[in-house]
Design a protein around this motif. Sequence first.
Motif, short mmCIF file in Angstrom:
data_model
loop_
_atom_site.label_atom_id
_atom_site.label_comp_id
_atom_site.label_asym_id
_atom_site.label_seq_id
_atom_site.Cartn_x
_atom_site.Cartn_y
_atom_site.Cartn_z
N GLY A 214 -8.71 24.02 3.60
CA GLY A 214 -7.55 24.46 2.83
C GLY A 214 -6.59 23.35 2.46
N ARG A 215 -6.89 22.12 2.90
CA ARG A 215 -5.98 21.02 2.61
C ARG A 215 -6.02 20.64 1.14
NH1 ARG A 215 -6.93 16.19 5.99
NH2 ARG A 215 -5.16 15.39 4.86
N TRP A 216 -5.45 19.52 0.75
CA TRP A 216 -5.13 19.27 -0.64
C TRP A 216 -6.30 19.30 -1.62
CZ3 TRP A 216 -7.28 15.03 -2.87
CH2 TRP A 216 -7.69 13.98 -2.03
N GLU B 47 -6.97 4.84 -6.18
CA GLU B 47 -8.12 5.64 -5.80
C GLU B 47 -8.52 6.55 -6.96
OE1 GLU B 47 -10.51 6.12 -4.07
OE2 GLU B 47 -10.18 4.71 -2.46
N LYS B 48 -9.79 6.97 -6.94
CA LYS B 48 -10.24 7.93 -7.92
C LYS B 48 -9.84 9.32 -7.47
CE LYS B 48 -12.94 9.96 -6.00
NZ LYS B 48 -12.91 10.73 -4.71
N PRO B 49 -9.68 10.29 -8.35
CA PRO B 49 -9.58 10.12 -9.79
C PRO B 49 -8.23 9.51 -10.16
CG PRO B 49 -9.20 12.42 -9.21
CD PRO B 49 -9.54 11.72 -7.93
N GLY C 46 -3.99 8.91 10.69
CA GLY C 46 -4.92 10.02 10.53
C GLY C 46 -5.54 10.15 9.15
N SER C 47 -5.13 9.31 8.23
CA SER C 47 -5.70 9.43 6.87
C SER C 47 -7.02 8.68 6.83
CB SER C 47 -4.73 8.86 5.84
OG SER C 47 -4.59 7.47 6.03
N PHE C 48 -7.76 8.88 5.76
CA PHE C 48 -9.11 8.32 5.68
C PHE C 48 -9.14 6.97 4.95
CE2 PHE C 48 -13.42 8.84 3.32
CZ PHE C 48 -14.01 7.88 4.12
N MET D 60 0.83 -1.21 0.00
CA MET D 60 0.00 0.00 0.00
C MET D 60 0.85 1.25 0.00
SD MET D 60 -2.90 1.21 2.72
CE MET D 60 -4.26 0.48 1.84
N ILE D 61 0.42 2.24 -0.78
CA ILE D 61 1.05 3.57 -0.73
C ILE D 61 0.00 4.52 -0.16
CG2 ILE D 61 2.42 5.24 -2.05
CD1 ILE D 61 3.23 2.42 -2.71
N GLY D 62 0.37 5.26 0.88
CA GLY D 62 -0.59 6.12 1.58
C GLY D 62 -1.21 5.34 2.74
N PRO E 237 -3.17 11.45 -1.87
CA PRO E 237 -3.87 12.54 -2.56
C PRO E 237 -3.67 12.49 -4.08
CG PRO E 237 -2.83 13.35 -0.56
CD PRO E 237 -2.37 11.93 -0.72
N ASN E 238 -4.60 13.14 -4.79
CA ASN E 238 -4.73 12.96 -6.24
C ASN E 238 -3.47 13.24 -7.06
OD1 ASN E 238 -7.33 12.66 -5.37
ND2 ASN E 238 -8.14 14.50 -6.33
N HIS E 239 -2.70 14.28 -6.69
CA HIS E 239 -1.60 14.71 -7.57
C HIS E 239 -0.51 13.65 -7.73
CE1 HIS E 239 -0.09 15.58 -3.57
NE2 HIS E 239 1.11 15.83 -4.05
N MET E 240 -0.50 12.66 -6.84
CA MET E 240 0.56 11.64 -6.94
C MET E 240 0.13 10.42 -7.74
SD MET E 240 1.99 11.77 -3.07
CE MET E 240 0.89 12.86 -2.24
N HIS E 241 -1.16 10.30 -8.03
CA HIS E 241 -1.67 9.06 -8.63
C HIS E 241 -0.95 8.71 -9.94
CE1 HIS E 241 -5.84 9.32 -6.42
NE2 HIS E 241 -4.82 9.28 -5.60
N TYR E 242 -0.86 9.70 -10.82
CA TYR E 242 -0.31 9.41 -12.16
C TYR E 242 1.10 8.81 -12.07
CZ TYR E 242 2.03 10.31 -16.59
OH TYR E 242 2.78 10.17 -17.73
N1 LIG Z 1 -13.34 5.83 -2.97
C1 LIG Z 1 -13.77 6.65 -2.04
O1 LIG Z 1 -14.91 6.56 -1.60
C2 LIG Z 1 -12.84 7.70 -1.51
C3 LIG Z 1 -13.10 8.35 -0.29
C4 LIG Z 1 -12.15 9.27 0.19
C5 LIG Z 1 -11.02 9.55 -0.53
N2 LIG Z 1 -10.81 8.92 -1.73
C6 LIG Z 1 -9.58 9.19 -2.51
O2 LIG Z 1 -8.50 8.62 -1.80
C7 LIG Z 1 -7.33 9.40 -1.94
C8 LIG Z 1 -6.81 9.76 -0.56
O3 LIG Z 1 -7.79 10.47 0.14
P1 LIG Z 1 -7.80 10.55 1.74
O4 LIG Z 1 -9.03 11.28 2.10
O5 LIG Z 1 -7.55 9.22 2.34
O6 LIG Z 1 -6.53 11.50 1.97
P2 LIG Z 1 -5.74 11.73 3.33
O7 LIG Z 1 -5.11 13.07 3.20
O8 LIG Z 1 -6.61 11.43 4.50
O9 LIG Z 1 -4.59 10.59 3.29
C9 LIG Z 1 -3.56 10.58 2.35
C10 LIG Z 1 -2.45 9.68 2.83
O10 LIG Z 1 -1.41 9.67 1.85
C11 LIG Z 1 -0.15 9.78 2.52
N3 LIG Z 1 0.86 10.33 1.63
C12 LIG Z 1 1.01 11.62 1.22
N4 LIG Z 1 2.09 11.72 0.42
C13 LIG Z 1 2.62 10.47 0.32
C14 LIG Z 1 3.74 9.93 -0.35
N5 LIG Z 1 4.54 10.70 -1.10
N6 LIG Z 1 4.00 8.61 -0.22
C15 LIG Z 1 3.22 7.84 0.54
N7 LIG Z 1 2.13 8.28 1.21
C16 LIG Z 1 1.85 9.59 1.11
C17 LIG Z 1 -0.45 10.69 3.71
O11 LIG Z 1 0.55 10.55 4.69
C18 LIG Z 1 -1.78 10.12 4.15
O12 LIG Z 1 -1.56 8.98 4.97
C19 LIG Z 1 -7.73 10.60 -2.79
O13 LIG Z 1 -7.36 10.36 -4.11
C20 LIG Z 1 -9.25 10.65 -2.68
O14 LIG Z 1 -9.87 11.17 -3.86
C21 LIG Z 1 -11.71 8.01 -2.20
#
Ligand SMILES: NC(=O)c1ccc[n+]([C@@H]2O[C@H](COP(=O)([O-])OP(=O)(O)OC[C@H]3O[C@@H](n4cnc5c(N)ncnc54)[C@H](O)[C@@H]3O)[C@@H](O)[C@H]2O)c1
Length: 383
Positions: free
Chosen positions: A186-188, A111-113, A19-21, A13-15, A90-95
Amino acid sequence: MAEEYPRKLRYGMIGGGAGSFIGDVHRKALQLTGRAELVCGCFGANVTNSLQMGRRLNVAVDRIYGDYRQMAAAEAGQPEKIDFVIIATPNHMHYEMVKTFLDLAFNVVCEKPLCFTWAEAQELQALATEKSVIVGVTYTYMGYLMVKEARRLVRMGDLGPINMVMAEYAQEWFAVSAVKNDGKAGRWRNVPAYGGPSNCVGDIGSHLEYLVSYLTGLEIDSLCANLRAVGQGAVLDTEAEILLKYKSGAGGIYWCSQVAVGSSNGLKIRIFGAKGSLEWEQENPEILKVNILGEPGRILKRGQKYLGEQTLAYCRLPAGHPEGFYEAFANIYFAYTEALFRRKEGVPPAAERDFPGIADGVRGVRFIEKCVESSRNGLWVKM
Ligand SMILES: NC(=O)c1ccc[n+]([C@@H]2O[C@H](COP(=O)([O-])OP(=O)(O)OC[C@H]3O[C@@H](n4cnc5c(N)ncnc54)[C@H](O)[C@@H]3O)[C@@H](O)[C@H]2O)c1
């Protein structure tokens, strides 16, 4: 649900750091399937954060990374390569992340998008095809049982030809955060460099686009969107109204908002056909309302034996014991891991892969791009 395969798959897993969702939802959903175990990860942008979460998750320390590129290179060299990797940043890293792992022929769930631009999305699709890997994109709501039943009814023609789709996704978090001034607004998501060309359409409108496509098979011909940055501190859109024409001649209205005071996660969809209509809401996901012309209205309930066999195949709990977000996510993973297992075991793929794939991710990015274009120019645009 049956668990027919003797050995678990292994994933990274990446991310999904502290505290993330959504990363944690992925992990819990996979636990529910009983089909995969976490063996490596890069859980944060630096090694300290990543180690903190990796240790908590019992991942071997030598497989916890502070950089995803380092992880990709090291994991590609493992004698037993992981079966798939999840990208939940977050989205900007997906690609870049998806590209890095596809280049090394890993199966990927993103994750989307999927990314920011249609050009990037098409590039990723071509790469996935070239590497012959299986990509999933987690449009969560297709995993709910009553969504699957709704799809079955629509596809069987119970509603007749579809005339109109009304879909909304209303949240209030941006308005609440702006008033509390807690920094979340104001977050990402609200920052173009991190969130992408759109906040609200990208974050939640994209769920509507996928869900309507999954339920009805309708293809968008053209759309006219009005994106607005409403609320204190809004840089990108927090509110959007979108009119749609489908190729079949049907029409649609999508509304998404992050400033709809009083709404938590109000995803609601209504589909109207010549013979009937149906209605489903994410905050009350156990029921599906169905109306057939000239008949009394019906409320169908999850878990009941009158539902379709293919719907009931996803059932985990008896009727009346509510299933929710985690189970919906797990259903996506059930279908995704099924595809991986079949390939691994040399079993032919299922007639239909019941999870969102790369083509859906590509179309989702196109949808966001077209909404932004339409709104900017005040025009109907072709999809
Ligand atoms: N499918 C769904 O229902 C659903 C719901 C929420 C979010 N999302 C998507 O999920 C993605 C993440 O959203 P979130 O709300 O969990 O964000 P978040 O900010 O809560 O969590 C992002 C996580 O990524 C980590 N991260 C940041 N930079 C990183 C890096 N360079 N290498 C490794 N990890 C890194 C952060 O430390 C954090 O743990 C987004 O693309 C969002 O669109 C989808």
